[in-house]
Design an enzyme around this catalytic site. Structure first.
Site, PDB file in Angstrom:
ATOM      1  CB  THR A   1      -0.934  -0.013   1.229  1.00 39.29           C
ATOM      2  OG1 THR A   1      -1.802  -1.139   1.107  1.00 39.29           O
ATOM      3  CG2 THR A   1      -1.767   1.250   1.323  1.00 39.29           C
TER       4      THR A   1
ATOM      5  CG  ASP B   1      -1.901  -6.548  -2.527  1.00 39.15           C
ATOM      6  OD1 ASP B   1      -2.835  -5.736  -2.552  1.00 39.15           O
ATOM      7  OD2 ASP B   1      -1.665  -7.291  -1.547  1.00 39.15           O
ATOM      8  CB  SER B   2       2.667  -8.169   0.612  1.00 39.10           C
ATOM      9  OG  SER B   2       1.701  -8.080   1.619  1.00 39.10           O
ATOM     10  CB  SER B   3      -2.458 -10.552  -0.771  1.00 43.35           C
ATOM     11  OG  SER B   3      -2.675  -9.849  -1.977  1.00 43.35           O
TER      12      SER B   3
ATOM     13  CB  THR C   1       0.770  -4.183   6.098  1.00 43.42           C
ATOM     14  OG1 THR C   1      -0.504  -4.108   5.447  1.00 43.42           O
ATOM     15  CG2 THR C   1       1.406  -2.814   6.169  1.00 43.42           C
TER      16      THR C   1
ATOM     17  CD  GLN D   1      -7.170 -23.591  16.201  1.00 45.79           C
ATOM     18  OE1 GLN D   1      -8.173 -22.922  16.402  1.00 45.79           O
ATOM     19  NE2 GLN D   1      -7.201 -24.765  15.623  1.00 45.79           N
ATOM     20  CB  CYS D   2      -3.938 -19.572  22.438  1.00 42.17           C
ATOM     21  SG  CYS D   2      -5.186 -20.649  23.110  1.00 42.17           S
TER      22      CYS D   2
HETATM   23  N1  ASN Z   1      -2.641  -5.348   0.468  1.00 38.37           N
HETATM   24  C1  ASN Z   1      -1.551  -4.528   0.908  1.00 38.37           C
HETATM   25  C2  ASN Z   1      -0.277  -5.357   0.815  1.00 38.37           C
HETATM   26  O1  ASN Z   1      -0.003  -6.159   1.675  1.00 38.37           O
HETATM   27  C3  ASN Z   1      -1.798  -4.051   2.313  1.00 38.37           C
HETATM   28  C4  ASN Z   1      -0.833  -2.991   2.822  1.00 38.37           C
HETATM   29  O2  ASN Z   1       0.286  -2.886   2.388  1.00 38.37           O
HETATM   30  N2  ASN Z   1      -1.253  -2.197   3.793  1.00 38.37           N
HETATM   31  O3  ASN Z   1       0.441  -5.268  -0.147  1.00 38.37           O
END
Ligand code: ASN
Length: 352
Positions: free
Chosen positions: A20, A68-70, A100, A289-290
């Site tokens: 982002t 996009d890091s996804s 992020t 999972q905690c």
């Molecule tokens: N979708 C974005 C990413 O991870 C989210 C971000 O950077 N805030 O690339």
């Protein structure tokens, strides 16, 4: 400060991978943008005096295709480590600008690949693009640059929302807030205090630097296509379902997220599936999972089966740290027993 820490006048290197922070509006919503060096310089110049003053000297390098890091894969983690390792003698420290969403995964993975790094590698990003009104981007980059110029930090860390976290202990914890990261089982390494960036004593910084860098750079590409799975148990999970995951021929390891202190159903079929997979040489590990606290399998009768089935305890590791450790160990030509030993050994402060 470790004795090897000396002032270093080599410029820092800022590596832009996407996220982002550098995004711009497109017809389909925010998408990775280019021209990062001038855009970053403009945003840093616009900071109020004090905040932006005396930023460490730095150069900016962008990857060929910011993402996009996804969309990141294990291959992206190994490419990034390779970029840093190849340049590490030319720079006093590194700042990685990263999306992020999977920033904590990349940070954990870099920590294993860049073991013994003798200078800072600080990842940061932003919840809003550089040019958005009130963006957190310039503040985060400023903080990351300040920590990356501190030779007492000799590890992979995350600077975000005014705080510095150990990379291999961090998690993204909020989908909107500027204060998006947390470190559930390890205290902060440092913080912004006024216009200063302060490293806290007693956070084990000196333990991270034990001798010369001994990078372990492995090609992760072979694990991109489902080599490691992350499987969170749910009430009612069946042995058949687990078997479908674990008999996938592409699968070489799996991270199981079990209940509480290390429990799972005392179901012989389920445990049989796990035992068969580890008997076939698949590297299986478990965490809770905690979000807080370790697993100590064996405290309850319901946890005995894990060890019997050959599943390794992940202690209080984050899912990000445990998963990337499995990838790292499986990508290297190691005997199975050595992989299991290393998984149980703290390599970079990821577990006790
Ligand atoms: N979708 C974005 C990413 O991870 C989210 C971000 O950077 N805030 O690339």
């Amino acid at each position: 400060m470790p004795s090897s820490a000396v002032a270093d006048d080599r410029p820092l290197l800022v590596i832009y991978t996407g996220g982002t922070l550098g995004m711009v509006e497109s017809e389909r919503g925010l998408a990775p943008g280019g021209d990062i060096a001038p855009r970053l310089a403009r945003a840093l110049d616009a900071l109020p005096p004090g905040r932006g003053a005396l930023l460490p000297r730095h150069e900016v390098l962008a990857v060929d295709t910011p993402i996009d890091s996804s969309a990141a894969t294990p291959s992206d983690w190994s490419r990034l480590a390779g970029m840093i390792a190849a340049r590490h003698r030319d720079h006093a420290g590194f700042v990685v600008l990263h999306g992020t969403d999977t920033l904590a995964w990349s940070a954990a993975s870099l920590a294993y690949q860049l073991q013994g790094i003798d200078r800072p590698v600080v990842l940061t990003g932003a919840m809003q693009p550089l040019e958005a009104p009130g963006s957190d981007a310039a503040d985060n980059v400023t903080l990351a640059l300040r920590f990356a110029a501190n030779p007492a930090l000799q590890e992979v860390a995350i600077a975000f929302g005014g705080r510095l976290l150990r990379g291999v202990r961090a998690r993204k914890w909020h989908s909107r807030d500027a204060d998006a990261f947390t470190s559930p089982n390890y205290p902060l390494l440092g913080e912004r205090v006024g216009d200063d960036s302060v490293l806290y004593p007693g956070r084990g910084l000196e333990r991270q630097q034990r001798g010369a860098p001994r990078f372990e750079l492995a090609d992760y590409a072979g694990l991109d296509d489902g080599g490691v799975a992350r499987i969170a148990l749910w009430p009612g999970i069946s042995a058949r379902q687990l078997d479908t995951w674990l008999t996938d021929p592409a699968l070489e390891g799996a991270l199981l997220e079990v209940w509480g202190g290390g429990n799972l159903p005392d179901d012989p079929d389920l445990l049989g599936v796990l035992a068969r997979a580890s008997g076939e040489g698949k590297l299986l590990a478990a965490i809770s999972q905690c979000p807080h606290g370790p697993i100590t399998p064996g405290d309850y009768a319901a946890g005995q089966g894990l060890a019997t089935a050959g599943v390794l305890s992940g202690d209080a590791m984050t899912p990000e740290a445990a998963f990337t450790k499995l990838v790292h160990l499986l990508a290297q030509p190691l005997p199975d027993a050595e992989r299991r030993r290393r998984f149980l050994t703290p390599l970079v402060g990821e577990r006790l």
